[in-house]
Design an enzyme around this catalytic site. Structure first.
Site, PDB file in Angstrom:
ATOM      1  CG  HIS A 122      -2.026   0.937   1.282  1.00  0.00           C
ATOM      2  ND1 HIS A 122      -2.413   1.718   0.251  1.00  0.00           N
ATOM      3  CD2 HIS A 122      -2.821   1.308   2.336  1.00  0.00           C
ATOM      4  CE1 HIS A 122      -3.393   2.537   0.645  1.00  0.00           C
ATOM      5  NE2 HIS A 122      -3.658   2.299   1.907  1.00  0.00           N
TER       6      HIS A 122
ATOM      7  CG  HIS B 177      -4.416   0.406  -8.171  1.00  0.00           C
ATOM      8  ND1 HIS B 177      -5.734   0.276  -7.841  1.00  0.00           N
ATOM      9  CD2 HIS B 177      -3.924   1.421  -7.434  1.00  0.00           C
ATOM     10  CE1 HIS B 177      -6.039   1.197  -6.936  1.00  0.00           C
ATOM     11  NE2 HIS B 177      -4.958   1.899  -6.664  1.00  0.00           N
TER      12      HIS B 177
ATOM     13  CG  ASP C 229       2.703   4.477  -4.059  1.00  0.00           C
ATOM     14  OD1 ASP C 229       2.001   3.484  -3.818  1.00  0.00           O
ATOM     15  OD2 ASP C 229       2.529   5.586  -3.524  1.00  0.00           O
TER      16      ASP C 229
HETATM   17  C1  SDX Z   1      -1.512   2.078  -3.304  1.00  0.00           C
HETATM   18  O1  SDX Z   1      -6.238   0.655  -3.240  1.00  0.00           O
HETATM   19  C2  SDX Z   1      -5.751   1.837  -3.459  1.00  0.00           C
HETATM   20  O2  SDX Z   1      -6.460   2.682  -3.948  1.00  0.00           O
HETATM   21  C3  SDX Z   1      -4.304   2.045  -3.012  1.00  0.00           C
HETATM   22  C4  SDX Z   1      -3.666   3.373  -3.466  1.00  0.00           C
HETATM   23  C5  SDX Z   1      -4.303   4.558  -2.765  1.00  0.00           C
HETATM   24  O3  SDX Z   1      -4.250   5.649  -3.311  1.00  0.00           O
HETATM   25  O4  SDX Z   1      -4.748   4.383  -1.610  1.00  0.00           O
HETATM   26  O5  SDX Z   1      -3.784   3.502  -4.867  1.00  0.00           O
HETATM   27  C6  SDX Z   1      -2.187   3.393  -3.094  1.00  0.00           C
HETATM   28  O6  SDX Z   1      -1.448   1.300  -2.369  1.00  0.00           O
HETATM   29  C7  SDX Z   1      -1.013   1.719  -4.683  1.00  0.00           C
HETATM   30  C8  SDX Z   1      -0.367   0.291  -4.715  1.00  0.00           C
HETATM   31  C9  SDX Z   1       1.056   0.384  -4.171  1.00  0.00           C
HETATM   32  N1  SDX Z   1       1.633  -0.972  -4.035  1.00  0.00           N
HETATM   33  C10 SDX Z   1       2.629  -1.396  -4.874  1.00  0.00           C
HETATM   34  O7  SDX Z   1       3.098  -0.728  -5.790  1.00  0.00           O
HETATM   35  C11 SDX Z   1       3.163  -2.786  -4.508  1.00  0.00           C
HETATM   36  C12 SDX Z   1       3.310  -3.636  -5.767  1.00  0.00           C
HETATM   37  N2  SDX Z   1       1.972  -3.940  -6.265  1.00  0.00           N
HETATM   38  C13 SDX Z   1       1.416  -5.274  -6.034  1.00  0.00           C
HETATM   39  O8  SDX Z   1       1.709  -5.748  -4.754  1.00  0.00           O
HETATM   40  C14 SDX Z   1      -0.046  -5.365  -6.449  1.00  0.00           C
HETATM   41  O9  SDX Z   1      -0.126  -4.832  -7.699  1.00  0.00           O
HETATM   42  C15 SDX Z   1      -1.129  -4.754  -5.577  1.00  0.00           C
HETATM   43  C16 SDX Z   1      -1.058  -5.246  -4.165  1.00  0.00           C
HETATM   44  C17 SDX Z   1      -1.045  -3.272  -5.606  1.00  0.00           C
HETATM   45  C18 SDX Z   1      -2.463  -5.155  -6.181  1.00  0.00           C
HETATM   46  O10 SDX Z   1      -2.480  -6.501  -6.173  1.00  0.00           O
HETATM   47  P1  SDX Z   1      -3.801  -7.322  -6.541  1.00  0.00           P
HETATM   48  O11 SDX Z   1      -4.840  -6.519  -7.170  1.00  0.00           O
HETATM   49  O12 SDX Z   1      -4.169  -8.120  -5.330  1.00  0.00           O
HETATM   50  O13 SDX Z   1      -3.294  -8.230  -7.687  1.00  0.00           O
HETATM   51  P2  SDX Z   1      -2.505  -9.548  -7.404  1.00  0.00           P
HETATM   52  O14 SDX Z   1      -1.487  -9.342  -6.313  1.00  0.00           O
HETATM   53  O15 SDX Z   1      -3.527 -10.618  -7.223  1.00  0.00           O
HETATM   54  O16 SDX Z   1      -1.715  -9.713  -8.757  1.00  0.00           O
HETATM   55  C19 SDX Z   1      -2.336 -10.342  -9.866  1.00  0.00           C
HETATM   56  C20 SDX Z   1      -1.160 -10.939 -10.632  1.00  0.00           C
HETATM   57  C21 SDX Z   1      -0.292 -11.833  -9.727  1.00  0.00           C
HETATM   58  O17 SDX Z   1       0.339 -12.768 -10.583  1.00  0.00           O
HETATM   59  P3  SDX Z   1      -0.159 -14.319 -10.487  1.00  0.00           P
HETATM   60  O18 SDX Z   1       0.053 -14.770  -9.057  1.00  0.00           O
HETATM   61  O19 SDX Z   1      -1.650 -14.267 -10.871  1.00  0.00           O
HETATM   62  O20 SDX Z   1       0.696 -15.040 -11.486  1.00  0.00           O
HETATM   63  O21 SDX Z   1      -0.275  -9.876 -11.061  1.00  0.00           O
HETATM   64  C22 SDX Z   1       0.963 -10.014 -10.413  1.00  0.00           C
HETATM   65  C23 SDX Z   1       0.754 -10.921  -9.193  1.00  0.00           C
HETATM   66  O22 SDX Z   1       1.966 -11.586  -8.880  1.00  0.00           O
HETATM   67  N3  SDX Z   1       1.375  -8.692  -9.959  1.00  0.00           N
HETATM   68  C24 SDX Z   1       2.639  -8.300  -9.877  1.00  0.00           C
HETATM   69  C25 SDX Z   1       2.577  -6.977  -9.422  1.00  0.00           C
HETATM   70  N4  SDX Z   1       1.299  -6.616  -9.232  1.00  0.00           N
HETATM   71  C26 SDX Z   1       0.561  -7.683  -9.563  1.00  0.00           C
HETATM   72  N5  SDX Z   1       3.789  -8.949 -10.130  1.00  0.00           N
HETATM   73  C27 SDX Z   1       4.923  -8.237  -9.928  1.00  0.00           C
HETATM   74  N6  SDX Z   1       4.961  -6.970  -9.500  1.00  0.00           N
HETATM   75  C28 SDX Z   1       3.815  -6.303  -9.236  1.00  0.00           C
HETATM   76  N7  SDX Z   1       3.858  -5.046  -8.814  1.00  0.00           N
END
Ligand code: SDX
Length: 414
Positions: free
Chosen positions: A260, A299, A350
């Protein structure tokens, strides 16, 4: 079989009038206004007013909010003392969480009946403004004490964003980058030392308007984003009719996580690991082989880009030119293009914010506290909305533990 929605992904749990995130149109509205229009035209004080009150302020309302905010900018001695109890190696998000807890305990002291903890909507609006006003001093002091620098008192002649920069950097933020390289030791000594008294400093330069503009835009973009994890945490706490400060402390705990808000700090750790644009491909090969999440990308709601990124990327581009740092842009672009090409996962807010805050001069560990100072406006708008709903948030769970079993020899009382 129960239909479990892990992580509440895709689940609509309530209504809100505060903001609308639309992944189909990749847009974000604060009380109906597109966020990029607000970032391009409004001071952050006006955006805060909008989130709290539902309408943009008129001139008198904005002046009144500015007066109140200026009255509460100074870091209270007991809050400073609480921060000073922590080692300078404590994470700044723990400092901010501690400071908000102390501020909350002071603000609600004397409330002896838990039924009164929730406060009235007007009391909580004033508490929101005071807390928002004090956070820059908390964050700025945290960075300065880690650097062994003295506290800088606020200035009444600067708006919220400029004063935040002043309290963090003092005269350093007033010297254009080109001039900064040529400041001789003797000249530097002649620059008036920032005031360290608790009162407002009478003098000081003008914070670099290029940095003030970029910082103001980042504050607006970070302010609100519907039911993200930290906001929903705040709403859950507010739904029990607990006090506003307890809900904000919980939200800070949620925001700290790298999935997050902590991602903006983590983006810089990634940039430091990669070093230069030429290292992106081998670094990404290894990172993806290790199944690492690449910070600043992806996201839960947006799936083809984050509506806020274009505005923040433009601010980053301005800072790259202002500080003559094409290396930052090269690394940023190389990692984005390589990762998007491989995974089709796009940057979130971010990703541009991290390098932008680094160019502004903030320590990497200060980045997520900056997010707190902005998002406290959205959090407190949601807290007041949830308190008005007067409805406890309490979901169900599917039990998957051992079947019912009993204690050997236990005999129920007759
Ligand atoms: C913020 O919700 C909000 O509005 C938050 C925010 C706000 O203003 O409040 O926008 C602020 O928190 C933005 C997000 C910041 N976090 C990051 O940058 C951390 C990296 N991002 C990931 O951890 C991920 O993208 C999330 C947690 C943000 C979202 O994850 P989801 O929607 O739960 O998606 P997922 O983890 O289920 O991913 C789906 C697939 C997975 O692959 P598989 O297991 O299906 O093979 O996509 C991959 C994930 O591994 N994936 C990533 C990735 N994001 C998703 N792989 C590598 N790097 C990434 N960043």
């Amino acid at each position: 079989m129960t239909d479990i929605k892990k992580g509440l992904a895709g689940v609509t749990v309530d209504e809100t009038a505060v903001s609308k995130v639309n992944p189909e149109t990749n847009s974000l509205l604060y009380r109906g206004y597109p966020v990029h229009e607000l970032a391009a035209t409004q001071p952050f004080e006006a955006v805060a007013f909008l989130l709290w009150n539902g309408e943009l302020p008129d001139a008198e309302q904005l002046a009144a909010l500015r007066r109140t905010e200026r009255e509460h900018r100074a870091l209270p001695d007991d809050v400073r003392a609480a921060i000073d109890l922590l080692p300078t190696s404590a994470h700044p998000m723990d400092e901010v969480r501690t400071a908000v807890s102390v501020i909350g305990a002071r603000e609600t002291a004397g409330i002896s009946n838990v039924m009164d903890a929730v406060g009235t909507p007007e009391e909580n609006l004033q508490r929101s403004i005071r807390l928002w006003a004090q956070l820059p001093a908390v964050v700025a002091y945290g960075q300065r004490r880690r650097r062994g620098q003295e506290l800088i008192a606020p200035r009444d002649d600067l708006d919220y964003a400029a004063n935040f920069l002043w309290m963090t950097f003092g005269e350093e933020i007033c010297t254009p980058p080109q001039a900064a390289e040529h400041v001789e030791a003797t000249e530097a000594a002649s620059v008036p030392a920032p005031s360290t008294s608790s009162g407002s400093s009478a003098s000081g330069g003008v914070p670099d308007p290029v940095v003030v503009d970029a910082f103001t835009r980042s504050m607006t973009l970070y302010a609100e984003h519907s039911f993200n994890a930290s906001t929903f945490t705040a709403r859950v706490i507010a739904s029990t009719l607990s006090d506003l400060f307890s809900a904000v402390v919980g939200a800070i705990g949620a925001l700290k996580g790298p999935l997050h808000g902590g991602a903006n700090e983590a983006v810089l750790h990634v940039f430091d690991e990669i070093g230069t644009a030429g290292n992106v491909v081998p670094w990404l090969d290894a990172a993806l082989a290790d199944k690492r999440k690449i910070m600043g990308f992806g996201h839960r709601v947006y799936k083809r880009g984050d509506s806020r990124v274009p505005t923040m990327k433009a601010a980053l581009d301005t800072l790259v030119a202002h500080y003559d740092r094409p290396d930052v842009a090269e690394l940023y672009d190389a990692l984005e293009s390589e990762f998007v090409a491989r995974k089709g996962i796009y940057p979130n807010l971010d990703y541009p914010s991290g390098p932008a805050y680094a160019l502004m001069g903030f320590d990497t560990l200060t980045f997520t506290p900056l997010f707190v100072a902005s998002r406290v406006t959205g959090w407190t708008a949601h807290i007041r909305e949830q308190q008005a709903a007067n409805a406890l948030i309490r979901p169900l769970s599917e039990y998957v533990g051992p079947d019912e079993r009993h204690i050997d020899g236990y005999v129920a009382d007759a």
